[in-house]
Scaffold this active site. Structure first.
Site, PDB file in Angstrom:
ATOM      1  N   ASP A  12      -5.868  -4.617   0.337  1.00 19.71           N
ATOM      2  CA  ASP A  12      -6.555  -5.128   1.320  1.00 19.71           C
ATOM      3  C   ASP A  12      -7.664  -6.606   1.543  1.00 19.71           C
ATOM      4  O   ASP A  12      -8.095  -7.094   2.304  1.00 19.71           O
ATOM      5  CB  ASP A  12      -8.210  -3.990   1.839  1.00 19.71           C
ATOM      6  CG  ASP A  12      -8.106  -2.711   1.625  1.00 19.71           C
ATOM      7  OD1 ASP A  12      -7.117  -2.337   2.511  1.00 19.71           O
ATOM      8  OD2 ASP A  12      -8.592  -1.959   0.868  1.00 19.71           O
ATOM      9  N   THR A  61      -6.026   2.273   9.210  1.00 23.57           N
ATOM     10  CA  THR A  61      -5.032   3.166   9.276  1.00 23.57           C
ATOM     11  C   THR A  61      -5.609   4.021  10.683  1.00 23.57           C
ATOM     12  O   THR A  61      -5.245   4.563  11.452  1.00 23.57           O
ATOM     13  CB  THR A  61      -3.818   3.633   8.440  1.00 23.57           C
ATOM     14  OG1 THR A  61      -3.762   2.841   7.762  1.00 23.57           O
ATOM     15  CG2 THR A  61      -3.517   4.990   9.058  1.00 23.57           C
ATOM     16  N   ASP A 108      -0.828  -4.911   3.150  1.00 26.89           N
ATOM     17  CA  ASP A 108      -1.126  -3.630   3.417  1.00 26.89           C
ATOM     18  C   ASP A 108      -0.792  -3.706   5.248  1.00 26.89           C
ATOM     19  O   ASP A 108      -0.518  -4.666   6.049  1.00 26.89           O
ATOM     20  CB  ASP A 108      -2.696  -4.467   4.227  1.00 26.89           C
ATOM     21  CG  ASP A 108      -3.498  -2.453   4.480  1.00 26.89           C
ATOM     22  OD1 ASP A 108      -2.253  -1.381   4.711  1.00 26.89           O
ATOM     23  OD2 ASP A 108      -4.853  -1.978   3.863  1.00 26.89           O
ATOM     24  N   GLU A 111       0.531  -1.545   0.467  1.00 22.82           N
ATOM     25  CA  GLU A 111      -0.378   0.011  -0.432  1.00 22.82           C
ATOM     26  C   GLU A 111       0.860   1.392   0.357  1.00 22.82           C
ATOM     27  O   GLU A 111       0.525   2.141  -0.369  1.00 22.82           O
ATOM     28  CB  GLU A 111      -0.784  -0.028   1.096  1.00 22.82           C
ATOM     29  CG  GLU A 111      -2.175   1.166   1.460  1.00 22.82           C
ATOM     30  CD  GLU A 111      -2.901   1.647   2.531  1.00 22.82           C
ATOM     31  OE1 GLU A 111      -2.711   0.247   2.994  1.00 22.82           O
ATOM     32  OE2 GLU A 111      -4.066   2.395   2.247  1.00 22.82           O
ATOM     33  N   ILE A 156      -0.517  -1.555   8.109  1.00 24.24           N
ATOM     34  CA  ILE A 156      -1.395  -1.501   8.736  1.00 24.24           C
ATOM     35  C   ILE A 156      -2.324  -1.118   7.830  1.00 24.24           C
ATOM     36  O   ILE A 156      -3.246  -0.025   7.647  1.00 24.24           O
ATOM     37  CB  ILE A 156      -0.755  -0.371   9.630  1.00 24.24           C
ATOM     38  CG1 ILE A 156      -0.164  -0.345  10.549  1.00 24.24           C
ATOM     39  CG2 ILE A 156      -2.207  -0.166  10.841  1.00 24.24           C
ATOM     40  CD1 ILE A 156       0.601   0.534  11.215  1.00 24.24           C
ATOM     41  N   ASP A 157      -3.389  -2.083   8.369  1.00 25.97           N
ATOM     42  CA  ASP A 157      -5.377  -2.401   8.089  1.00 25.97           C
ATOM     43  C   ASP A 157      -6.215  -1.390   9.013  1.00 25.97           C
ATOM     44  O   ASP A 157      -6.167  -1.897   9.779  1.00 25.97           O
ATOM     45  CB  ASP A 157      -5.682  -3.022   7.022  1.00 25.97           C
ATOM     46  CG  ASP A 157      -6.732  -2.829   6.616  1.00 25.97           C
ATOM     47  OD1 ASP A 157      -6.970  -1.922   4.954  1.00 25.97           O
ATOM     48  OD2 ASP A 157      -8.039  -3.950   6.832  1.00 25.97           O
TER      49      ASP A 157
END
Ligand code: IPD
Length: 279
Positions: free
Chosen positions: A220, A96, A91, A71, A93-94
């Site tokens: 995601d 955020t 990702d 990402e 930190i999905d």
């Protein structure tokens, strides 16, 4: 890739995801340095960047020929193209926005795709200590225990997860609100939790019955879509056709029947696909 190679990839990635989780666990308690990306609610923190670096450097060292889609690398201008080559889709930190607010519903998500199919999916919420894993053909697990979708077929009894996403394009916002208005009176409940990967993992765990999103990204869903399939669920495009990782639309459900009913009710929206948008 043969099963021994997949297992080796999984083991290396699992170790790195645990390390990444430690970074997130520490950072969520502290002051964050926040920047915006595509709009003022599309956020990135120094931790997103640090975690992506940790994962990509570690995986590249172990698997020098593999490719990467991340990402934050994409946001920084890297190409976002899925080929048939083994590709790690990350990702860091999905969720955020949740992380920025110290809401403990956030995760690290790592998927390995090759031949344009998902082979490994790892999603880790280090705050709640939830480790979801899946390997192609081997089932889905949460903290070592097998998980399965609910099997729900009846929309009136279904808990649906839906999200706004980060863009504030007026046509998309209108579509999101129209869909909520359509589904709310027909379903048991509708939730929007702020992490696509964890929302989809929740369908795999049987904590909800369907999840849809009309404007997310490949990072995601790369790991989460495998979890749902391996938990016995159904993954398709939001209109009910075949799922395309790069098309930015997904509908995951506990049964094909529920997926088709939800797909038939949704007003559709098509954002610019991932590969076309960036790279
Ligand atoms: C976001 C989250 C959110 C979803 C957005 C994503 P990020 O990812 O998954 O739940 O609605 O579309 O962009 O930016 O927190 O990695």
């Amino acid at each position: 890739m043969d099963s021994a190679e997949i297992e080796q990839c999984f083991e290396v990635a699992l170790g790195l995801v645990k390390e990444a989780g430690q970074v997130v666990r520490e950072a969520i308690k502290k002051q964050k340095t926040i920047e915006t990306k595509s709009c003022n609610v599309d956020l990135v923190t120094e931790s997103d960047k640090a975690v992506e670096k940790l994962l990509i450097e570690g995986l590249a060292k172990a698997f020098p020929s593999h490719k990467f889609i991340g990402e934050e690398s994409t946001a920084a201008g890297a190409k976002c193209v899925l080929t048939h080559d083994p590709t790690w889709i990350i990702d860091p930190i999905d969720g955020t926005m949740n992380f920025v607010h110290s809401l403990p519903y956030t995760c690290v998500s790592v998927g390995l795709w090759a031949g344009k199919e998902a082979l490994v999916g790892i999603i880790f919420n280090p705050i709640l200590d939830q480790m979801f894993i899946a390997k192609k053909g081997q089932g889905a697990y949460l903290n070592g225990e097998r998980i399965r979708v609910s099997g729900q077929k009846d929309l009136s009894q279904a808990l649906i997860f839906a999200e706004m996403g980060t863009s504030r394009d007026p046509e998309k916002v209108k579509t999101v609100l129209t869909n909520l208005t359509t589904l709310m009176p027909r379903a048991h409940g509708v939730r929007g939790m702020g992490s696509a990967a964890l929302g989809i993992a929740s369908i795999a765990a049987g904590w909800g019955d369907a999840y849809y999103h009309l404007s997310l990204h490949c990072w995601d869903t790369a790991a989460a879509s495998l979890l749902v399939v391996e938990a016995g669920g159904f993954v398709c495009d939001s209109a009910g056709g075949p799922f395309d990782l790069m098309r930015r639309r997904v509908l995951c459900a506990s049964s094909p029947e529920l997926a088709q009913e939800v797909a038939g009710l949704l007003t559709q929206y098509q954002p610019t696909p991932d590969g076309d948008l960036m790279g």
